[in-house]
Write a protein that holds these residues in place. Sequence first.
Motif, mmCIF file in Angstrom:
data_model
loop_
_atom_site.group_PDB
_atom_site.id
_atom_site.type_symbol
_atom_site.label_atom_id
_atom_site.label_comp_id
_atom_site.label_asym_id
_atom_site.label_seq_id
_atom_site.Cartn_x
_atom_site.Cartn_y
_atom_site.Cartn_z
ATOM 1 N N ARG A 175 0.842 -1.201 0.000
ATOM 2 C CA ARG A 175 0.000 0.000 0.000
ATOM 3 C C ARG A 175 0.881 1.257 0.000
ATOM 4 N NH1 ARG A 175 -2.596 0.763 5.137
ATOM 5 N NH2 ARG A 175 -1.282 2.559 5.438
ATOM 6 N N GLU A 176 1.953 1.243 0.796
ATOM 7 C CA GLU A 176 2.868 2.382 0.845
ATOM 8 C C GLU A 176 3.567 2.587 -0.491
ATOM 9 O OE1 GLU A 176 3.254 4.773 3.091
ATOM 10 O OE2 GLU A 176 1.662 3.854 4.283
ATOM 11 N N ARG A 177 3.899 1.508 -1.160
ATOM 12 C CA ARG A 177 4.515 1.610 -2.491
ATOM 13 C C ARG A 177 3.552 2.291 -3.458
ATOM 14 N NH1 ARG A 177 7.362 0.164 -6.781
ATOM 15 N NH2 ARG A 177 6.690 -1.338 -8.285
ATOM 16 N N GLU A 178 2.289 1.897 -3.423
ATOM 17 C CA GLU A 178 1.283 2.508 -4.296
ATOM 18 C C GLU A 178 1.084 3.989 -3.967
ATOM 19 O OE1 GLU A 178 -2.077 -0.074 -3.754
ATOM 20 O OE2 GLU A 178 -1.043 -1.752 -4.736
ATOM 21 N N LEU A 179 1.081 4.332 -2.673
ATOM 22 C CA LEU A 179 0.971 5.739 -2.277
ATOM 23 C C LEU A 179 2.177 6.541 -2.750
ATOM 24 C CD1 LEU A 179 -0.466 5.409 1.335
ATOM 25 C CD2 LEU A 179 -1.603 6.438 -0.641
ATOM 26 N N ALA A 180 3.360 5.947 -2.689
ATOM 27 C CA ALA A 180 4.569 6.630 -3.153
ATOM 28 C C ALA A 180 4.487 6.917 -4.644
ATOM 29 C CB ALA A 180 5.804 5.796 -2.835
ATOM 30 N N LEU A 181 4.018 5.942 -5.427
ATOM 31 C CA LEU A 181 3.869 6.151 -6.867
ATOM 32 C C LEU A 181 2.826 7.230 -7.157
ATOM 33 C CD1 LEU A 181 4.012 2.437 -8.065
ATOM 34 C CD2 LEU A 181 5.790 4.190 -8.330
ATOM 35 N N GLN A 182 1.762 7.236 -6.382
ATOM 36 C CA GLN A 182 0.728 8.276 -6.532
ATOM 37 C C GLN A 182 1.312 9.652 -6.219
ATOM 38 O OE1 GLN A 182 -2.855 7.467 -4.291
ATOM 39 N NE2 GLN A 182 -3.321 9.636 -4.137
ATOM 40 N N ASP A 183 2.101 9.744 -5.131
ATOM 41 C CA ASP A 183 2.716 11.024 -4.783
ATOM 42 C C ASP A 183 3.699 11.467 -5.864
ATOM 43 O OD1 ASP A 183 1.226 11.302 -2.495
ATOM 44 O OD2 ASP A 183 2.811 10.591 -1.155
ATOM 45 N N ALA A 214 10.942 12.896 -4.417
ATOM 46 C CA ALA A 214 11.411 11.683 -3.749
ATOM 47 C C ALA A 214 10.290 11.191 -2.848
ATOM 48 C CB ALA A 214 12.663 11.948 -2.920
ATOM 49 N N ALA A 215 10.203 9.879 -2.727
ATOM 50 C CA ALA A 215 9.216 9.252 -1.843
ATOM 51 C C ALA A 215 9.913 8.113 -1.120
ATOM 52 C CB ALA A 215 8.023 8.750 -2.637
ATOM 53 N N VAL A 216 10.034 8.252 0.191
ATOM 54 C CA VAL A 216 10.698 7.244 1.017
ATOM 55 C C VAL A 216 9.698 6.758 2.049
ATOM 56 C CG1 VAL A 216 12.575 6.810 2.661
ATOM 57 C CG2 VAL A 216 12.947 8.357 0.712
ATOM 58 N N THR A 217 9.595 5.455 2.186
ATOM 59 C CA THR A 217 8.782 4.858 3.238
ATOM 60 C C THR A 217 9.655 3.853 3.972
ATOM 61 O OG1 THR A 217 6.791 5.085 1.897
ATOM 62 C CG2 THR A 217 6.662 3.635 3.797
ATOM 63 N N ALA A 218 9.633 3.948 5.290
ATOM 64 C CA ALA A 218 10.460 3.078 6.113
ATOM 65 C C ALA A 218 9.690 2.737 7.385
ATOM 66 C CB ALA A 218 11.779 3.776 6.438
ATOM 67 N N TYR A 219 10.216 1.786 8.146
ATOM 68 C CA TYR A 219 9.523 1.388 9.359
ATOM 69 C C TYR A 219 10.505 1.179 10.495
ATOM 70 C CZ TYR A 219 11.067 -3.449 8.846
ATOM 71 O OH TYR A 219 11.840 -4.572 8.767
ATOM 72 N N GLU A 220 9.965 1.175 11.695
ATOM 73 C CA GLU A 220 10.775 0.992 12.897
ATOM 74 C C GLU A 220 10.086 -0.107 13.716
ATOM 75 O OE1 GLU A 220 11.463 0.929 16.746
ATOM 76 O OE2 GLU A 220 9.864 2.346 16.331
ATOM 77 N N PRO A 221 10.678 -1.310 13.755
ATOM 78 C CA PRO A 221 9.995 -2.441 14.374
ATOM 79 C C PRO A 221 10.021 -2.477 15.905
ATOM 80 C CG PRO A 221 12.059 -3.174 13.403
ATOM 81 C CD PRO A 221 11.895 -1.721 13.050
ATOM 82 N N ALA A 222 10.814 -1.657 16.575
ATOM 83 C CA ALA A 222 10.798 -1.669 18.045
ATOM 84 C C ALA A 222 9.486 -1.097 18.568
ATOM 85 C CB ALA A 222 11.984 -0.891 18.614
ATOM 86 N N GLY A 223 9.020 -0.003 17.964
ATOM 87 C CA GLY A 223 7.762 0.619 18.373
ATOM 88 C C GLY A 223 6.665 0.445 17.332
#
Length: 191
Positions: free
Chosen positions: A130-138, A145-154
């Motif tokens: 879903r984030e990939r699709e949102l990045a392409l839309q943006d 540039a469109a960067v999406t990342a995550y933080e698994p501790a929180g």
Amino acid sequence: MIAMQYSFVLPADYDMAIIRRRIVEKGSMTDDFPHLAFKAYLSSERGDAALPSLENLYAPFYLWRNEKGMNTFLGGPGFAALCQAFGRPSVRLWPVWQASLNPELTEARYATRELLAIPSGADLDAWRQRERELALQDARHGAAAAVTAYEPAGWTAVRFRLWREKPPVAIDGQIYAVGHMSVPAAVVAEV
């Protein structure tokens, strides 16, 4: 890839011209930093009607190709000088799910950052898609540039975008002015 950001919340009466001058004077120091995909020198000013913000912020955002460049930077003289001037900040790190960069990256003048809670039990592959699709839309709406990342501790995600023009969409997050873009020549040649 690793996304990284630290932020300094400055007093309400802080002269933000000091930050803008610092960016102009020191921005080029990371232009060809090894293993850097980009560094966006970001700020926001309390009371700025064009870019609403509740606080005065200096909040650079980095996209590292690997931990070697990040570790070299954090252990180096530039970061030591920053810590001397403002105190050592808490540095947020996110493993990158996707990063889309286009040739207009160096022309970015605005940035947006949204922090999102990843619900317990969320399907991470579906979330990432879903984030990939949102990045392409943006990107279709002008994101340089469109960067999406995550933080698994929180279990949070960061959605970061760079824009040449003021962002065309409302966001539930922070809008920044981009004072300088450090983009190594090799990255510019790739995009």
